[in-house]
Design an enzyme around this catalytic site. Structure first.
Site, PDB file in Angstrom:
ATOM      1  N   TYR A 207      -2.459  -2.400  -3.116  1.00  0.00           N
ATOM      2  CA  TYR A 207      -1.656  -2.759  -1.956  1.00  0.00           C
ATOM      3  C   TYR A 207      -2.033  -1.910  -0.735  1.00  0.00           C
ATOM      4  O   TYR A 207      -2.364  -2.456   0.331  1.00  0.00           O
ATOM      5  CB  TYR A 207      -0.175  -2.631  -2.311  1.00  0.00           C
ATOM      6  CG  TYR A 207       0.776  -3.216  -1.298  1.00  0.00           C
ATOM      7  CD1 TYR A 207       0.329  -3.962  -0.208  1.00  0.00           C
ATOM      8  CD2 TYR A 207       2.157  -3.039  -1.441  1.00  0.00           C
ATOM      9  CE1 TYR A 207       1.215  -4.491   0.709  1.00  0.00           C
ATOM     10  CE2 TYR A 207       3.057  -3.573  -0.534  1.00  0.00           C
ATOM     11  CZ  TYR A 207       2.577  -4.289   0.543  1.00  0.00           C
ATOM     12  OH  TYR A 207       3.467  -4.806   1.449  1.00  0.00           O
ATOM     13  N   GLU A 214      -6.908  -4.628   6.127  1.00  0.00           N
ATOM     14  CA  GLU A 214      -6.407  -5.585   7.108  1.00  0.00           C
ATOM     15  C   GLU A 214      -6.218  -4.934   8.475  1.00  0.00           C
ATOM     16  O   GLU A 214      -6.646  -5.483   9.504  1.00  0.00           O
ATOM     17  CB  GLU A 214      -5.077  -6.173   6.609  1.00  0.00           C
ATOM     18  CG  GLU A 214      -5.220  -7.036   5.365  1.00  0.00           C
ATOM     19  CD  GLU A 214      -3.875  -7.386   4.746  1.00  0.00           C
ATOM     20  OE1 GLU A 214      -2.868  -7.367   5.488  1.00  0.00           O
ATOM     21  OE2 GLU A 214      -3.833  -7.676   3.541  1.00  0.00           O
TER      22      GLU A 214
END
Length: 285
Positions: A207, A214
């Site tokens: 995660y 990103e």
């Protein structure tokens, strides 16, 4: 986005069943699982999605072995990544289904969730009632990843060779292979503990890895977006409307600050709940 990625949300969402005393009381409130036809469809869907992400994983490995470098591996898996990530618009987000005779495991909406071609399916599944999820929430989760793939990585060609792209691609790929395998075996009532453990453990690393990739990718795109005025609308125009895509991307990045910690710690909580329930069940067996 990640917050979508989050595909949260939580990709690692899940809930363990109640304790012995509350079992019967809570069972009446549990929603029924899908019927035979819906189950068959969902199994096929999840098998296809698992295979699709395995294709992406194999593509990455083959490209790395052929080039001897991890730089610019995105180009080797660009098409399947866009297809399966977008295909998630059809993605299934089962909520509160009971899998297996001894399991009250709840599958909730995934964070990262969202992927580009399967994302449209996700919304459709919810909208037509195949899975009992919120169309609004699922749409938000799914569209964030689609946004990163198309509105950032696809639109700003200069970032496609950035290492940050490989970072989130690897995180998504591992996450999705595990997640779709989890869904498939759960629907078949034969969930191996290893897959269950991986789903509720590997997110601890994957995660943050995906979110970092990103954010770094969006950050790398900013100067090119500003220079080209990409997707921006300036005044004057007949609609008397302006839009600054550069500022919009900055707002997207800022939104990660409040969303990521909430999703992450929620997933940590779910991990303790699910895996501790599994250990208790093993003791009784």
């Amino acid at each position: 986005m990640a917050a979508a990625a989050a595909t949260a949300a939580s990709k690692g969402n899940g809930g363990g069943g109640g304790r012995a005393g509350a079992g019967e009381a809570s069972s009446s409130r549990k929603k029924k699982g899908p019927g035979p036809l819906a189950t068959a469809y969902l199994v096929i869907y999840n098998v296809v999605m698992t295979a699709g992400w395995l294709v992406i994983a194999v593509g990455l490995v083959r490209a790395y072995l052929a080039k001897g470098s991890y730089h610019s591996l995105y180009y080797s898996i660009e098409k399947p990544l866009k297809f399966f990530q977008t295909g998630a618009l059809l993605e299934v987000e089962p909520v509160s289904w009971t899998f297996g005779p001894h399991s009250s495991l709840k599958l909730q909406r995934s964070k990262f969730g969202i992927k580009t071609i399967r994302n449209c399916l996700s919304i459709l599944h919810c909208a037509i009632g195949i899975v009992p999820s919120s169309v609004v929430l699922t749409s938000f989760q799914v569209m964030s990843r689609v946004f990163l793939i198309w509105a950032v990585t696809h639109s700003v060609k200069e970032v496609q060779s950035e290492d940050s792209v490989l970072l989130f691609v690897i995180a998504w790929t591992i996450t999705e292979i595990i997640r779709y395998s989890f869904y498939t075996f759960s629907l078949l009532n034969h969930l191996p503990y290893l897959i269950k453990w991986a789903r509720y453990t590997l997110f601890i690393v994957l995660y943050p890895m995906g979110v970092s990739g990103e954010l770094l990718t969006i950050y790398a795109a900013l100067p090119f977006v500003r220079q080209a005025g990409l997707y921006s609308i300036s005044l004057p125009n007949k609609y008397n409307f302006s839009f600054d895509y550069y500022a919009f991307l900055i707002l997207i990045m800022i939104s990660y600050i409040p969303i990521f910690p909430q999703l992450y710690f929620h997933m940590i909580h779910q991990r303790r709940k699910i895996l501790s329930h599994t250990e208790e069940h093993k003791k009784f067996e």
